[in-house]
Design a protein around this motif. Structure first.
Motif, PDB file in Angstrom:
ATOM      1  N   ASN A  46       0.814  -1.218   0.000  1.00 36.46           N
ATOM      2  CA  ASN A  46       0.000   0.000   0.000  1.00 36.46           C
ATOM      3  C   ASN A  46       0.841   1.259   0.000  1.00 36.46           C
ATOM      4  N   GLU A  47       2.107   1.148   0.386  1.00 39.63           N
ATOM      5  CA  GLU A  47       2.990   2.309   0.339  1.00 39.63           C
ATOM      6  C   GLU A  47       3.929   2.079  -0.847  1.00 39.63           C
ATOM      7  N   PRO A  48       3.785   2.912  -1.907  1.00 38.15           N
ATOM      8  CA  PRO A  48       4.448   2.621  -3.187  1.00 38.15           C
ATOM      9  C   PRO A  48       5.961   2.455  -3.072  1.00 38.15           C
ATOM     10  N   ARG A  49       6.554   3.071  -2.083  1.00 39.99           N
ATOM     11  CA  ARG A  49       8.000   2.925  -1.889  1.00 39.99           C
ATOM     12  C   ARG A  49       8.431   1.464  -1.973  1.00 39.99           C
ATOM     13  N   TRP A  50       7.664   0.543  -1.375  1.00 41.06           N
ATOM     14  CA  TRP A  50       8.120  -0.856  -1.246  1.00 41.06           C
ATOM     15  C   TRP A  50       7.949  -1.623  -2.541  1.00 41.06           C
ATOM     16  N   ILE A  51       7.111  -1.077  -3.421  1.00 41.85           N
ATOM     17  CA  ILE A  51       6.999  -1.709  -4.740  1.00 41.85           C
ATOM     18  C   ILE A  51       8.270  -1.395  -5.534  1.00 41.85           C
ATOM     19  N   TYR A 122      16.430  -3.865   6.834  1.00 43.26           N
ATOM     20  CA  TYR A 122      16.514  -3.168   5.543  1.00 43.26           C
ATOM     21  C   TYR A 122      15.674  -1.889   5.592  1.00 43.26           C
ATOM     22  N   ASP A 123      16.331  -0.754   5.492  1.00 42.31           N
ATOM     23  CA  ASP A 123      15.725   0.583   5.482  1.00 42.31           C
ATOM     24  C   ASP A 123      15.094   0.971   6.831  1.00 42.31           C
ATOM     25  N   ARG A 124      14.315   0.106   7.418  1.00 40.43           N
ATOM     26  CA  ARG A 124      13.752   0.404   8.744  1.00 40.43           C
ATOM     27  C   ARG A 124      14.465  -0.443   9.784  1.00 40.43           C
ATOM     28  N   LEU A 125      14.722   0.135  10.936  1.00 35.73           N
ATOM     29  CA  LEU A 125      15.455  -0.570  11.983  1.00 35.73           C
ATOM     30  C   LEU A 125      14.497  -1.404  12.838  1.00 35.73           C
ATOM     31  N   THR A 170       5.082   3.733  14.544  1.00 33.53           N
ATOM     32  CA  THR A 170       5.661   2.390  14.688  1.00 33.53           C
ATOM     33  C   THR A 170       6.940   2.238  13.871  1.00 33.53           C
ATOM     34  N   ASP A 171       7.240   3.235  13.050  1.00 35.65           N
ATOM     35  CA  ASP A 171       8.411   3.172  12.158  1.00 35.65           C
ATOM     36  C   ASP A 171       9.519   4.048  12.730  1.00 35.65           C
ATOM     37  N   ASN A 172      10.624   3.439  13.088  1.00 34.04           N
ATOM     38  CA  ASN A 172      11.753   4.194  13.642  1.00 34.04           C
ATOM     39  C   ASN A 172      12.166   5.339  12.716  1.00 34.04           C
ATOM     40  N   ASN A 173      12.059   5.116  11.414  1.00 35.24           N
ATOM     41  CA  ASN A 173      12.454   6.164  10.458  1.00 35.24           C
ATOM     42  C   ASN A 173      11.652   7.445  10.651  1.00 35.24           C
ATOM     43  N   ALA A 174      10.390   7.301  11.041  1.00 33.62           N
ATOM     44  CA  ALA A 174       9.559   8.498  11.203  1.00 33.62           C
ATOM     45  C   ALA A 174      10.203   9.444  12.217  1.00 33.62           C
ATOM     46  N   LEU A 176      13.519   9.548  12.886  1.00 29.91           N
ATOM     47  CA  LEU A 176      14.758  10.101  12.313  1.00 29.91           C
ATOM     48  C   LEU A 176      14.446  11.223  11.327  1.00 29.91           C
ATOM     49  N   PHE A 177      13.408  11.035  10.515  1.00 27.28           N
ATOM     50  CA  PHE A 177      13.029  12.084   9.555  1.00 27.28           C
ATOM     51  C   PHE A 177      12.625  13.349  10.317  1.00 27.28           C
ATOM     52  N   PHE A 178      11.822  13.140  11.364  1.00 31.17           N
ATOM     53  CA  PHE A 178      11.331  14.296  12.105  1.00 31.17           C
ATOM     54  C   PHE A 178      12.490  15.007  12.812  1.00 31.17           C
ATOM     55  N   ASP A 226       0.507   8.063   9.624  1.00 31.66           N
ATOM     56  CA  ASP A 226       0.592   6.603   9.642  1.00 31.66           C
ATOM     57  C   ASP A 226       1.060   6.067   8.280  1.00 31.66           C
ATOM     58  N   TRP A 227       1.675   6.877   7.507  1.00 33.69           N
ATOM     59  CA  TRP A 227       2.138   6.584   6.135  1.00 33.69           C
ATOM     60  C   TRP A 227       0.976   6.299   5.181  1.00 33.69           C
ATOM     61  N   LYS A 228      -0.247   6.653   5.563  1.00 33.67           N
ATOM     62  CA  LYS A 228      -1.400   6.311   4.719  1.00 33.67           C
ATOM     63  C   LYS A 228      -1.952   7.565   4.046  1.00 33.67           C
ATOM     64  N   PRO A 256       6.000  14.007   5.131  1.00 36.21           N
ATOM     65  CA  PRO A 256       7.111  13.093   5.362  1.00 36.21           C
ATOM     66  C   PRO A 256       7.537  12.270   4.150  1.00 36.21           C
ATOM     67  N   ASN A 257       6.602  11.910   3.259  1.00 37.53           N
ATOM     68  CA  ASN A 257       7.031  11.151   2.076  1.00 37.53           C
ATOM     69  C   ASN A 257       6.122  11.498   0.897  1.00 37.53           C
ATOM     70  N   ASP A 258       6.399  10.884  -0.236  1.00 35.70           N
ATOM     71  CA  ASP A 258       5.700  11.291  -1.455  1.00 35.70           C
ATOM     72  C   ASP A 258       4.211  10.982  -1.440  1.00 35.70           C
ATOM     73  N   GLY A 281       8.631  16.014   0.263  1.00 35.45           N
ATOM     74  CA  GLY A 281       8.294  14.603   0.072  1.00 35.45           C
ATOM     75  C   GLY A 281       9.557  13.775   0.190  1.00 35.45           C
ATOM     76  N   GLN A 282       9.460  12.494  -0.103  1.00 37.70           N
ATOM     77  CA  GLN A 282      10.655  11.659  -0.229  1.00 37.70           C
ATOM     78  C   GLN A 282      10.293  10.393  -0.967  1.00 37.70           C
ATOM     79  N   ASP A 283      11.254   9.817  -1.628  1.00 37.38           N
ATOM     80  CA  ASP A 283      11.212   8.522  -2.329  1.00 37.38           C
ATOM     81  C   ASP A 283      11.279   8.642  -3.850  1.00 37.38           C
ATOM     82  N   LEU A 302      15.422  11.944  -3.198  1.00 33.01           N
ATOM     83  CA  LEU A 302      15.716  10.708  -3.932  1.00 33.01           C
ATOM     84  C   LEU A 302      16.584   9.809  -3.073  1.00 33.01           C
ATOM     85  N   LYS A 303      16.049   8.632  -2.791  1.00 30.34           N
ATOM     86  CA  LYS A 303      16.833   7.627  -2.079  1.00 30.34           C
ATOM     87  C   LYS A 303      17.021   6.509  -3.106  1.00 30.34           C
ATOM     88  N   ASP A 304      18.192   6.432  -3.678  1.00 27.27           N
ATOM     89  CA  ASP A 304      18.406   5.490  -4.780  1.00 27.27           C
ATOM     90  C   ASP A 304      18.345   4.056  -4.257  1.00 27.27           C
TER      91      ASP A 304
END
Ligand code: BGC
Length: 816
Positions: A46-51, A122-125, A170-174, A176-178, A226-228, A256-258, A281-283, A302-304
């Motif tokens: 549901n979050e396009p990043r993971w596709i 991977y990406d999230r801790l 629930t995402d540690n990255n949230a 770090l971004f903040f 909630d990334w939604k 926080p993201n795209d 945004g990000q991703d 851009l996170k390659d």
């Protein structure tokens, strides 16, 4: 660089394929019976990043001729645990694992550990467990900083409405971004540039420069998406409904993201009271790249993902081969410091989307519409040209000319590289980055080359990550030559001698600078960079009017300086004002004195050994430097207030005695910046003047102590060399010379070029120096240079400890 990375990827994929296929013989054709050695678990579709990640993993594994299992957890920790168990039962040896919920994933990670399976977060801790072996990630704090910085760069004036949104708690990255965004935004909230409009929790904490995890939780709890998409949309609409029209207008949005950025941007665009918005945004998701082209989203980070995939695969291969993957950092997950390899990120907006996203091969041009219109924006660019903020007319440097005859700068001025971009990284942040950019304005205008300055306070750490990832900036500005030397040694730096002829360089720089730019390369010495801007510390300020009235003359030697001190005492005056108090940094003034005396009493070689820790503090050389100072500071009647006042007088207050009537003191040794602490109406050459701290032993010439910047190139494209050549012109330092406090190090810099006469004269004094060395304490390890040396010098100055004890203690504190 990209080329190398893909070759590397192919090689590593082949290695991996051979590992994966070892169970079924040499055939390169995957079979259903091949034992599965690696599995990948991603959180949700549901979050396009993971596709994106799924696709990039598939690309990488297909290239190697093998079908890896990639499982999705559908945003559900129970499903995620079942996925881990399924992979374990299939006999995997390594799991590349992105948790849905960082803490909930701990149990699944532990199961893997118990089954002898390596876990690569991977990406999230994965949090609060020791069962994580390795972490591949982007520098997530840098993502947040890039977002915050973008908003800051676009804002002018004060009172700009700011709307904050965050990722899932629930995402540690949230976090770090903040954290990264807050690092950059908070000072701009504190100074009134921004006013937070949608979070009472954030308003309550807005005076705090650094937030604890709990404090961030409070804010995130209020502004989480909630990334939604739908949560983001509903929250944005609720915020807009609650906000009066006065809190809208031209707004700034931290999204926080795209995916959430598009949802939030659509809601703001639909509100009649919103005149314009800047949204992060990000991703670099494809729909957001299109939004950026269309002007509906302002930027993305851009996170390659290709880098992350190849790092994860390299780590998996290392484990399968019984090795340990490369570690460049650690991240604390609440239980342990997890070995990690963070990668750099890139800010993308309309100005560089073509280069960063299309030309780099990240997404195909055919997937977008309107790319061709980007070159000709219909609206005025939102970013004001640098020119608007540069002071005009202090000194007219005229057109850009100079540099080596027939060199790259000449070609650039003739238009040969127009339309290209050069990236520069360094430590300068506001307001000095603006001065720096002002110095480059003439270059950009004359050549049509854009100079893109990154710059941040964590420059050194970031640079090392970027270089490791093959993403070095074109040019970096090093305040510490020792840091540059490491890259020179690794063969990462373009040799200046390869494009700037020796006769040009020796006409441009004092030999001392050329010697200091000469560093060891992998196959012999190279000229690692061009010197640009400097500061001088070896100065004695004096009470000019009283000094002249008393018939004193400027001392040319140390003996004359001592005689002058004695004369002042004999005449009933006090020669010196000395104050070394500076809160947590108390003592630095004393260490500067020691450094200046070291340069005057022993060889540069010994000075360098002292910096490197191989000439001990307890050596006769260092002890002598302290004793030389003691002869001045501790002599009865020599220092205003007596020895007792030295450690209690704030350094910035200490020159005040030069300006009293009659003067409390006649002399004060301090760096060029101290003029900023002189009374506002004090006049140079009337109330005060300075002289060069005289030499002690002719054998060591006229050394100068200070700080300076050296620019080095990591890439050798012609436009990069053109900028390097430009940096060898005093004009490139003009942004600093226009204001005050910094000197141009090139021979062509003359006093008239400086806005303040005093800076010009200090520049001339620096040019007359026969050698230059950096502030030693700044180069020593922190435990010493910003610790025991400051403290020891303070204890010695106050009389709390005797010199031998102090010197031994400093030696003992040197890290082993
Ligand atoms: C990732 C982001 C992504 C977000 C939502 C974060 O952990 O780092 O790239 O946008 O999750 O999926």
């Amino acid at each position: 660089m990209k080329h190398n990375r893909s070759i590397w990827l192919v090689i590593s994929m082949l290695v991996l394929a051979s590992m994966l296929l070892s169970a079924c013989g040499p055939s390169a054709t995957p079979t259903a019976t091949a034992a599965l050695k690696v599995g990948v678990i991603l959180p949700t579709k549901n979050e396009p990043r993971w596709i994106q990640d799924e696709t990039r993993f598939k690309d990488a594994f297909t290239q190697a001729g093998y079908d890896v299992q990639i499982l999705f957890s559908d945003g559900d920790s129970a499903k995620e645990k079942a996925n881990v168990e399924s992979l374990i039962s299939q006999g995997v040896k390594v799991i590349i694992f992105t948790p849905q919920d960082g803490t909930a994933a701990a149990a699944a990670a532990q199961e893997a550990r118990d089954a002898g399976v390596k876990v690569i977060s991977y990406d999230r801790l994965i949090r609060d467990t020791a069962a994580v072996d390795y972490y591949v990630t982007f520098d997530s704090v840098a993502v947040g900083e890039a977002q915050g910085q973008y908003l800051v760069d676009k804002a002018t004036g004060t009172g700009n409405p700011l709307y904050l949104y965050a990722g899932a708690a629930t995402d540690n990255n949230a976090f770090l971004f903040f954290e990264g965004a807050w690092n950059v935004l908070q000072p701009k909230i504190a100074d009134g540039t921004f006013v937070i409009k949608n979070s009472s929790e954030a308003v309550g904490l807005q005076d705090k420069a650094t937030l604890t995890r709990d404090e961030m939780s409070q804010i995130i709890g209020q502004v989480t998406t909630d990334w939604k998409f739908d949560v983001a949309k509903n929250l944005a609409e609720a915020n807009l409904t609650a906000a009066p029209a006065a809190d809208k207008g031209d707004v700034f949005i931290l999204a926080p993201n795209d995916g959430t950025a598009r949802a939030i941007a659509d809601s703001f665009a639909a509100d009649g009271d919103v005149t314009s918005y800047v949204v992060t945004g990000q991703d670099a998701e494809e729909p957001s790249v299109q939004y950026i082209i269309d002007g509906k989203q302002s930027m993305t980070v851009l996170k390659d993902v290709r880098t992350l995939v190849s790092d994860a695969i390299a780590a998996a291969v290392a484990y399968l081969e019984g090795n340990t993957p490369e570690q460049t950092a650690t991240y604390n997950n609440g239980a342990i410091d997890v070995p990690a390899k963070p990668s750099v990120v890139v800010t993308v907006d309309q100005s560089n989307v073509q280069a960063a996203v299309i030309d780099s091969g990240y997404w195909p041009a055919a997937d977008f519409t309107g790319l061709d219109t980007l070159g000709a924006p219909t609206e005025a660019p939102t970013e004001p040209p640098v020119a608007a903020e540069c002071p005009e007319g202090v000194y007219d440097f005229g057109p850009v000319t100079g540099g080596p005859a027939g060199g790259f700068l000449e070609q650039a001025v003739a238009g040969a590289f127009a339309g290209t971009t050069v990236t520069v990284d360094g430590t300068q942040v506001e307001p000095d980055d603006q001065k720096m950019k002002c110095g480059w304005k003439a270059f950009e205008e004359a050549t049509g080359i854009t100079v893109n300055y990154i710059g941040n306070k964590e420059f050194e750490a970031r640079l090392s990550i970027a270089v490791d990832a093959g993403q070095a900036p074109d040019i970096a500005d090093f305040p510490q030559p020792g840091v540059l030397a490491r890259y020179a040694e690794q063969g990462k730096i373009v040799d200046v001698n390869s494009f700037m002829p020796a006769d040009y360089l020796s006409a441009t720089y004092n030999q001392a600078w050329l010697d200091m730019a000469t560093m060891a390369g992998p196959s012999g010495p190279i000229s690692a960079g061009v010197w640009n801007r400097g500061f001088m510390k070896s100065l004695v300020w004096y009470a000019k009017d009283d000094f002249d009235a008393s018939g004193y003359t400027v001392p040319q030697t140390w003996d004359e300086l001592v005689a002058l001190s004695d004369q002042i005492v004999a005449d009933g005056g006090t020669p010196w004002c000395v104050g070394i108090e500076s809160q947590a940094a108390t003592g630095w003034v004393a260490t500067d004195w020691v450094e200046d005396i070291m340069l005057r009493t022993t060889s540069l070689e010994n000075y360098d050994k002292w910096v490197a820790g191989t000439l001990p503090f307890a050596s006769p050389e260092v002890k002598n430097a302290f004793e030389t100072i003691a002869a001045i500071w501790f002599k009865e009647g020599n220092v205003f207030g007596g020895r007792d006042q030295i450690t209690t007088t704030f350094f910035a207050d200490s020159p005040a005695g030069l300006f009293t009537d009659p003067p409390n003191c006649f002399l004060h040794r301090q760096a060029s910046f101290i003029t900023g602490n002189f009374p506002a109406d004090a006049e140079y050459k009337v109330d005060y003047d300075f002289f060069y701290l005289p030499p002690i032993d002719d054998a060591y010439g006229r050394p100068a102590l200070g700080a300076a910047d050296i620019y080095a190139a990591f890439n050798d494209r012609p436009e990069v060399k053109a900028l390097m050549e430009y940096l060898s012109l005093p004009m490139s330092v003009s942004g600093f010379m226009n204001t005050s406090g910094a000197l141009a190090l090139q021979n062509g810099a003359v006093p008239e070029m400086y806005a303040n006469a005093v800076d010009g004269d200090i520049g001339a004094a620096l040019a007359a120096a026969t050698s230059f060395r950096f502030d030693a304490s700044d180069l020593m390890p922190g435990e010493v240079g910003a610790g025991s040396f400051w403290k020891g010098a303070t204890d010695w100055a106050s009389g709390a400890a005797d010199l031998d004890t102090v010197l031994q203690e400093i030696d003992a504190s040197w890290p082993k």
